[in-house]
Structure formats: C-alpha cells, structure tokens
Design a protein around this motif. Structure first.
Motif, mmCIF file in Angstrom:
data_model
loop_
_atom_site.group_PDB
_atom_site.id
_atom_site.type_symbol
_atom_site.label_atom_id
_atom_site.label_comp_id
_atom_site.label_asym_id
_atom_site.label_seq_id
_atom_site.Cartn_x
_atom_site.Cartn_y
_atom_site.Cartn_z
ATOM 1 N N ALA A 164 0.829 -1.209 0.000
ATOM 2 C CA ALA A 164 0.000 0.000 0.000
ATOM 3 C C ALA A 164 0.861 1.255 0.000
ATOM 4 N N ILE A 165 1.926 1.256 0.790
ATOM 5 C CA ILE A 165 2.833 2.403 0.865
ATOM 6 C C ILE A 165 3.510 2.652 -0.480
ATOM 7 N N ALA A 166 3.937 1.573 -1.119
ATOM 8 C CA ALA A 166 4.574 1.709 -2.429
ATOM 9 C C ALA A 166 3.587 2.229 -3.468
ATOM 10 N N ASP A 167 2.364 1.709 -3.427
ATOM 11 C CA ASP A 167 1.342 2.129 -4.386
ATOM 12 C C ASP A 167 1.000 3.606 -4.208
ATOM 13 N N ALA A 168 1.044 4.080 -2.954
ATOM 14 C CA ALA A 168 0.725 5.481 -2.661
ATOM 15 C C ALA A 168 1.926 6.399 -2.831
ATOM 16 N N LYS A 169 3.046 5.842 -3.246
ATOM 17 C CA LYS A 169 4.263 6.637 -3.493
ATOM 18 C C LYS A 169 4.705 7.408 -2.239
ATOM 19 N N ILE A 170 4.711 6.697 -1.127
ATOM 20 C CA ILE A 170 5.121 7.307 0.147
ATOM 21 C C ILE A 170 6.518 6.820 0.508
ATOM 22 N N GLU A 171 7.347 7.741 0.902
ATOM 23 C CA GLU A 171 8.667 7.396 1.445
ATOM 24 C C GLU A 171 8.691 7.843 2.902
ATOM 25 N N ILE A 172 8.786 6.865 3.800
ATOM 26 C CA ILE A 172 8.804 7.183 5.227
ATOM 27 C C ILE A 172 10.251 7.390 5.666
ATOM 28 N N VAL A 173 10.526 8.595 6.124
ATOM 29 C CA VAL A 173 11.873 8.976 6.557
ATOM 30 C C VAL A 173 11.742 9.619 7.940
ATOM 31 N N PRO A 174 12.860 9.813 8.639
ATOM 32 C CA PRO A 174 12.779 10.407 9.987
ATOM 33 C C PRO A 174 11.998 11.710 10.052
ATOM 34 N N ASP A 175 12.047 12.525 8.993
ATOM 35 C CA ASP A 175 11.371 13.825 9.015
ATOM 36 C C ASP A 175 9.847 13.717 9.030
ATOM 37 N N ASN A 176 9.301 12.624 8.455
ATOM 38 C CA ASN A 176 7.835 12.509 8.406
ATOM 39 C C ASN A 176 7.294 11.323 9.198
ATOM 40 N N ALA A 177 8.179 10.534 9.799
ATOM 41 C CA ALA A 177 7.767 9.288 10.452
ATOM 42 C C ALA A 177 6.740 9.509 11.555
ATOM 43 N N ARG A 178 6.849 10.622 12.283
ATOM 44 C CA ARG A 178 5.924 10.881 13.395
ATOM 45 C C ARG A 178 4.554 11.368 12.917
ATOM 46 N N HIS A 179 4.455 11.671 11.648
ATOM 47 C CA HIS A 179 3.173 12.137 11.100
ATOM 48 C C HIS A 179 2.426 11.020 10.370
ATOM 49 N N ILE A 180 2.983 9.816 10.374
ATOM 50 C CA ILE A 180 2.356 8.677 9.696
ATOM 51 C C ILE A 180 1.994 7.630 10.742
ATOM 52 N N GLY A 181 0.700 7.370 10.879
ATOM 53 C CA GLY A 181 0.213 6.441 11.894
ATOM 54 C C GLY A 181 -0.140 5.080 11.314
ATOM 55 N N ILE A 182 -0.365 4.145 12.236
ATOM 56 C CA ILE A 182 -0.670 2.759 11.875
ATOM 57 C C ILE A 182 -1.893 2.297 12.658
ATOM 58 N N CYS A 183 -2.776 1.570 12.010
ATOM 59 C CA CYS A 183 -3.848 0.885 12.739
ATOM 60 C C CYS A 183 -4.245 -0.365 11.966
ATOM 61 N N PHE A 184 -3.982 -1.523 12.580
ATOM 62 C CA PHE A 184 -4.378 -2.801 11.982
ATOM 63 C C PHE A 184 -5.265 -3.570 12.946
ATOM 64 N N SER A 192 2.196 -3.303 15.736
ATOM 65 C CA SER A 192 3.566 -2.981 16.147
ATOM 66 C C SER A 192 4.583 -3.463 15.127
ATOM 67 N N HIS A 193 4.400 -4.674 14.629
ATOM 68 C CA HIS A 193 5.310 -5.203 13.611
ATOM 69 C C HIS A 193 5.260 -4.351 12.347
ATOM 70 N N VAL A 194 4.050 -3.939 11.950
ATOM 71 C CA VAL A 194 3.926 -3.100 10.759
ATOM 72 C C VAL A 194 4.655 -1.775 10.968
ATOM 73 N N ALA A 195 4.439 -1.141 12.115
ATOM 74 C CA ALA A 195 5.081 0.146 12.390
ATOM 75 C C ALA A 195 6.600 0.024 12.329
ATOM 76 N N MET A 196 7.143 -1.019 12.939
ATOM 77 C CA MET A 196 8.595 -1.200 12.924
ATOM 78 C C MET A 196 9.108 -1.508 11.519
ATOM 79 N N ALA A 197 8.328 -2.296 10.766
ATOM 80 C CA ALA A 197 8.777 -2.702 9.433
ATOM 81 C C ALA A 197 8.802 -1.542 8.446
ATOM 82 N N VAL A 198 7.859 -0.596 8.593
ATOM 83 C CA VAL A 198 7.793 0.505 7.626
ATOM 84 C C VAL A 198 8.446 1.780 8.142
ATOM 85 N N GLY A 199 8.798 1.823 9.431
ATOM 86 C CA GLY A 199 9.492 2.979 9.978
ATOM 87 C C GLY A 199 8.586 4.071 10.504
#
Length: 361
Positions: free
Chosen positions: A32-52, A92-99
C-alpha cells in the motif's frame, strides 16, 4: 494464501520470528505504501500512523508452542510468544517494518474490524494526530486448532462439491462459510494532503458508522433492523441521498441468517430502489477471512470505483426467495459507480458501514 513468500517483504530471520498474520500485514502495508508513493523517513515518520486489526496475533500458538509445552514444559515455549499472541503485535510489527513513529492503534472487533480501522484512522487525521494513516486488517486462522474451533461452532459449510464452489453467499443452497486468510491495507490522508503530493486518489471517504444489536453472540436477527440503522447513519454522515448509492459491497458470507438479515436491511433502507442497486459479495471468491474481510472489501470497492467494474457474486446457481436483490451473479459487470456502500457484520451483532465517493480530482 498460496505462494506467499514472506522473505519478499522481510528478512528470513524476521520471517521466522514473526507470526503469519503479522507477515501478511507487513506485506500488505508495504504494498500500500509503495502504491501510494510514500517514502517514510525520519522527518515525516511521526506524522504517519498505523492501525491494523486481527483476532489474534499468533493463532498458530497452539501448534508451535502449546503442543511442545505439553511434552517438554515451559522451556519449549518461545520467549516472544507472550508478545506475539497479542493482536497489537500486528500493528507494532507493521510500524517497525515501515518505519512509522506516529500513533499506533489496534482493533480486535471481528468481521467489522476492517471498516472500524478506517473510522479510527479518519478520527486521527481529523484530530491532527496524523497526516497519513496506514490501515488494514489481517487474519491467519488456517491452523488445525483454529479451524477445529470454528468447525465446533457449526458455521462451516458442508458443501461436498468442488472446493471453489463452496462459498455461496445469498444463494438458495448456502449452508455456511468457507474459512480463509489474508490481509488488505490502504492509505488514508486528507484530500488536500493527497492533492499536495499529486498522487492518484482511488476514492473519497464520505461517511462511516458502527453499531450493534440483537441478543445472540452468533445468530443474526433476520429482520435486519439493526443493520439498517447503521446504514442510515452512514448515509447521514456522508451527506448524500440514498438514491445516489450505485453499488453495495455486501458482507455476504454464506450463513443463511446473516445473508437474509443483510438483504432485509438493504430493502428497509432503500425501499423499492433496492431492486435497482447491484449488490455483491467478494467472499464468494475469497471465502470468509474474518477480520481481514472488511479491509479486502474496502480494497475491492476502491478498485470497483476506479475501474467502473462490479465484482460478481460467483457460485450463484439458484435464487433464494428470501434474498431477491441483484447480486451481480457469476460475471463481472461494467457500471459507472460514483458512490458506493460497504457493509460488514460481526460477532455479537456488530455492524460497520462505510460510504465512498469517486474522487473529484
């Protein structure tokens, strides 16, 4: 899921440590992240949430840990099992895996979970807790003990023909579910944020609602009144007329009472118009993956809206007089879809409904 190779999405060492349901979630989230053309880096990591969502973090625990425990005692239990069994292990696993370093939530509400995560993620964006949310739901219950638990409840189909023809939502001779597994994932963000990133938008979230009714943990009230109330609330939240709904992606799992209740709810909400709205169930093709079902319905609905192609209800041989709507029988159908409704029904009479609209961009 045949041919699934977790090492395509994580190291082999990690794949051995992580339960199958978390493997599914990591894979779907990364796609999903690749399809949405998102690059998660330290600068934006805190603005991207996870819910599974998932029913269990490690359903295979009975085979991998409990059976060895009965033979060799506590030393046979893997040190991380306590954590892996928790449903929150998946998020938690998803959050760690995608940063991701933003909000991280977990829902475990059964079959409605895949829609409930959308509603929760929407609230996080609305409250400015996140700019984007990676959401989904996963299930991996195809283990000997888990299948036996479901079988003991008496809800599995007894169909004796070809396995691929066993899941028969809304069909006259349906007699139960086909248990399956999988995961769906998607990205939610504000319209303005998506436009700023200049990325394709599959659909707009217009409204969502949840609720419950009934007095039985498993059986559904066939009048569908409680389901209808949730559908009406979602339409109210969406701010559109019921005449604008072009298609309904139904829960339709092949249980006689569930399918009848859902059909009656649709007729209660839409009246005579219900007979002109195509309704179909992807579970006729993918089976019943419990928590994963809602997210897979959402993914399918986004693609239906994008491609103007309705997914069919396959294995529909004989019409049931109690379920007399247009179920898009057996073949996909071209149709313009500007607005659609997604419905999921779960344990204890829970319901969730999402209304989507075609992107205005």
């Amino acid at each position: 899921v045949k041919g699934f190779e977790p090492s395509a999405y994580m190291s082999k060492k990690e794949a051995k440590r992580v339960g199958r349901v978390s493997q599914f979630a990591i894979a779907a989230a990364k796609m999903a992240i690749a399809d949405a053309k998102i690059e998660i880096v330290p600068d934006n990591a805190r603005h991207i949430g996870i819910c599974f969502a998932a029913a269990m973090g490690k359903p295979e625990v009975f085979e991998t840990d409990y059976n060895p425990y009965t033979l060799r005692g506590a030393q046979a239990i893997h040190p991380t099992t306590f954590f892996e069994v928790s449903p929150h292990a998946v998020s938690s696993h998803v959050a760690m895996a995608v940063g991701s370093a933003g909000v991280c939530g977990t829902l475990a509400m059964g079959c409605t979970s895949g829609l409930d995560v959308v509603q929760w993620a929407f609230s996080q964006i609305q409250q400015r807790q996140a700019h984007m949310m990676v959401v989904g739901s996963a299930e991996a219950m195809l283990t000997p003990f888990a299948v036996s638990v479901v079988a003991a409840n008496g809800i599995l189909t007894q169909y004796a023909g070809a396995p691929q023809a066993a899941s028969r939502p809304f069909e006259r001779d349906r007699d139960g579910i086909v248990l399956s597994e999988g995961c769906g994932a998607m990205i939610l963000e504000s319209l303005e944020h998506a436009q700023e990133r200049n990325v394709p938008i599959y659909a707009e979230l217009l409204g969502c609602a949840g609720g419950r009714g009934g007095v039985n943990l498993v059986a559904a009230d066939i009048d569908g009144i409680d389901i209808a109330q949730v559908m009406e609330t979602a339409l109210y939240q969406a701010g559109i007329a019921r005449t604008q709904i072009d298609y309904i992606n139904a829960h339709g799992n092949g249980l006689r009472d569930y399918d009848t209740a859902e059909c009656n709810a649709i007729k209660t909400v839409f009246g005579q118009q219900a007979y002109n709205i195509p309704v179909s169930s992807i579970k006729s093709m993918i089976g019943q993956p419990f928590s994963a079902g809602g997210s897979l319905q959402m993914v399918a609905s986004c693609l239906i809206m994008k491609n103007n192609l309705l997914t069919p209800t396959i294995n529909y041989d004989y019409a049931d007089p109690a379920c007399d709507l247009d179920f898009v029988p057996n073949r996909a159908r071209r149709a313009r879809v500007d607005h659609l409704m997604v419905h999921a029904h779960g344990i204890g009479g829970s319901d969730a409904v999402v209304v989507l609209g075609k992107s205005r961009t």
